[in-house]
Scaffold this active site. Structure first.
Site, PDB file in Angstrom:
ATOM      1  N   TYR A 336       0.859  -1.190   0.000  1.00  0.00           N
ATOM      2  CA  TYR A 336       0.000   0.000   0.000  1.00  0.00           C
ATOM      3  C   TYR A 336       0.893   1.238   0.000  1.00  0.00           C
ATOM      4  CZ  TYR A 336      -4.233   2.680   1.396  1.00  0.00           C
ATOM      5  OH  TYR A 336      -5.301   3.545   1.447  1.00  0.00           O
ATOM      6  N   CYS A 337       0.669   2.140  -0.952  1.00  0.00           N
ATOM      7  CA  CYS A 337       1.380   3.417  -1.018  1.00  0.00           C
ATOM      8  C   CYS A 337       2.889   3.171  -1.048  1.00  0.00           C
ATOM      9  CB  CYS A 337       0.938   4.307   0.154  1.00  0.00           C
ATOM     10  SG  CYS A 337       1.517   6.016   0.035  1.00  0.00           S
ATOM     11  N   VAL A 338       3.653   3.784  -0.138  1.00  0.00           N
ATOM     12  CA  VAL A 338       5.104   3.597  -0.160  1.00  0.00           C
ATOM     13  C   VAL A 338       5.485   2.164   0.171  1.00  0.00           C
ATOM     14  CG1 VAL A 338       5.460   4.296   2.249  1.00  0.00           C
ATOM     15  CG2 VAL A 338       7.303   4.587   0.622  1.00  0.00           C
ATOM     16  N   GLY A 340       4.012  -0.261  -1.188  1.00  0.00           N
ATOM     17  CA  GLY A 340       4.002  -0.829  -2.528  1.00  0.00           C
ATOM     18  C   GLY A 340       5.265  -0.500  -3.293  1.00  0.00           C
TER      19      GLY A 340
END
Length: 600
Positions: A336-338, A340
């Site tokens: 998720y987000c960073v 990822g």
């Protein structure tokens, strides 16, 4: 003429008492603001303004210089502003005479700051509103039309001007907001006393800096009690993370275990806010053996923990532990987000070294190509990064409030000024909301990690270009051939849909790009039981994002079932459910663990 509600007359005695109490609370707020200076932790001196202020002045000064070098264009710009005000004065004159008149400037449909009826029915406040809209739009036009400046400077100028325009809105001040005037008179100023008290409390909570509350701190949210409550056990721990294995709710589970890599710029339980909207609990209910990393809230001891550390002591260590717990050497993973971005880096490392243990990847609002990274790029030029690095060097980390403030500045009217008015002017405690409780539960960032992230992703974009070096290995996403599910959201201000779309072209294998409704959080946390938004699917990424959307298929409801079908098709084999702590890794304590409880 429209009949308007009569403004109430104040109780003079009550107003006087509240004025005295207001001054007392103001003194308290000033004292807590100055406390860090008295203790030597220091705010800048009067003759040394913060570097951020200097950058604002330099950036907007550059725009002003470009206009001043061409006197003719400057005169034309001034004439446009004058013409608009002449029209407004004429319109207002007619309004005061009781005659109808068309407005010169109208708020955008989504702008709720001027929703109160008197902004339109009262000619005086209508004039104030339109004056603000005319001036702010004129100033924005100057930035947009300035010639001879580079696009990064223009982007910064647009961002800084948006902050200034948001701060100077007449809706933020008692004397220029009809709703606030009425509210203050009705309460004889008691609202301002309560607001000043909350202001002092929030400055104290921020250790000398204002930390605007977005939810009721007394609402009783508590990690492990009414948020982050999906049952499970911590089965592994090191200096950087705890690994949670969640308890099964089905008799059989998919054989391939699943690892979630959350961002460390917030805590993992955004995916487990409560049972009704927990993505983690839903995944468990579908028959997945779910493991989730819970990152440590770092301090000075973690200053040298860099991106490679987070990969090796985070994702790689988690896969090792999952192997001990389940006997499986391969996993599916989501970032998720960073988180990822770190997962993509790990995939590229595994592809480069041949140690390919992640067999599919789900990216949730994740950027791997930062060309179109949006307004956060404002904070990521060489000067800004050097400033952040100098601050981190003193303590070994970046304070969590730094990133929280940056995220709030992406939508200042919604996430800053609406709460300033509600809390400190109306004197109202904000509504209890688990998502905003999570948002305020800030985390720090280790100096080495955050510096690497800012420089290699936002500044130099090395991952997308195949130039990122980690552990003396050059990383190339084109060598990543595992199936990828890449979720973007249409209104994302942190990982813009265009950025995620472009990032989809960087992988070497099949990519299913899916576009969900809403933004960075609500678009992801959209459970099938009560879906608020739909999603769009359109096959391989090609052409432009607009063309892809035009040809895409819209589906009402949550993207979660669509994703699970994608995942299950890759490895549908099932085995008896696994109970955390009963295999190779004993329980170290119940979920959500200890690291998530650490406060910044």
């Amino acid at each position: 003429m429209t009949t308007e509600r009569t403004t109430p007359l104040p109780d003079i005695d009550a107003l006087s008492r509240n004025a005295s109490r207001l001054m007392e609370e103001f003194g308290r707020a000033a004292a807590v603001y100055m406390k860090p200076v008295a203790e030597g932790e220091g705010l800048p001196t009067a003759h040394e303004p913060p570097e951020e202020v200097n950058d604002v002045v330099r950036t907007l000064g550059t725009v002003a210089e470009r206009w001043l070098v061409d006197p003719q264009k400057t005169v034309e710009a001034q004439a446009r502003l004058s013409e608009a005000f002449i029209s407004l004065w004429g319109s207002t004159w007619h309004r005061f005479q009781g005659e109808p008149a068309q407005p010169v400037a109208v708020p955008e449909a989504r702008d709720t700051r001027f929703a109160h009826a008197e902004w339109s029915t009262n000619p005086l406040f209508d004039f104030i509103k339109q004056s603000y809209l005319i001036t702010s739009r004129w100033a924005e036009g100057l930035v947009d039309e300035a010639e001879g400046i580079d696009e990064h400077t223009r982007h910064k100028a647009q961002f800084y001007l948006r902050q200034i325009v948001g701060a100077l809105s007449p809706s933020n001040f008692v004397l220029t907001n009809p709703e606030l005037i009425r509210h203050t008179l009705e309460e004889n100023g008691a609202n301002l006393v309560r607001g000043m008290k909350m202001l002092a409390e929030d400055i104290e909570a921020g250790k000398g800096q204002l930390r605007v509350r977005q939810t009721d701190p007394s609402a009783g949210f508590e990690v492990g009690v009414n948020v982050a409550v999906t049952p499970g056990e911590v089965v592994f721990r090191n200096d950087l993370m705890e690994l949670i294995q969640y308890a099964p709710t089905t008799e059989t589970v998919i054989k391939r275990p699943f690892l979630i890599v959350p961002p460390w710029i917030n805590k993992f339980y955004i995916l487990d806010l409560n049972p009704a909207k927990s993505l983690i609990a839903w995944m468990v209910s579908q028959g997945l053996t779910v493991f989730c990393i819970s990152w440590v809230n770092p301090d000075a001891r973690h200053a040298d923990k860099d991106f490679e550390s987070y990969m090796r002591e985070g994702i790689e260590a988690a896969i090792d532990a999952i192997g001990v717990a389940t006997g499986e050497s391969e996993v599916a993973a989501a970032g998720y987000c960073v988180g990822g971005t770190l997962l993509a880096v790990t995939l590229a490392m595994q592809a480069a070294t041949g140690n390919k243990r992640i067999k599919s990847a789900t990216f949730l609002t994740t950027q791997v190509d930062f060309t179109h990274a949006g307004d956060l790029k404002v904070f990521a030029d060489e000067e800004q990064i050097r400033l952040i690095e100098a601050r981190m060097k003193k303590r070994g980390y970046l304070e969590g409030t730094g990133m929280a403030t940056a995220f709030n500045m992406l939508r200042p009217n919604d996430l800053i000024w609406s709460y300033v008015v509600n809390n400190y002017v109306k004197g109202k405690t904000p509504m209890p909301f688990d998502l905003l409780y999570w948002n305020a539960d800030a985390t720090r960032m280790p100096a080495a990690n955050h510096s690497f992230y800012l420089r290699n992703c936002y500044l130099e974009n090395t991952l997308a270009q195949g130039r990122m070096m980690l552990g003396n290995v050059r990383l190339d996403l084109k060598k990543v051939t595992v199936p990828v599910f890449n979720l973007a959201t249409r209104e994302d201000h942190i990982a813009p849909a265009l950025s995620v779309f472009e990032g989809s072209t960087k992988f070497g294998g099949p990519v299913d790009y899916v576009l969900a409704g809403s933004g960075h959080i609500a678009g992801v946390v959209n459970p099938p039981s009560k879906p608020k938004y739909g999603f769009w699917t359109g096959g391989p990424v090609s052409g432009t994002l607009d063309a892809w959307i035009a040809a895409a298929t819209e589906t009402k409801g949550s993207w979660w079932p669509y994703w699970f079908s994608w995942l299950e098709r890759q490895a549908p084999a099932r085995v008896p459910a696994r109970v955390p702590g009963e295999a190779g890794l004993p329980s170290l304590g119940p979920a959500p663990g200890t690291y998530v409880r650490m406060k910044a």
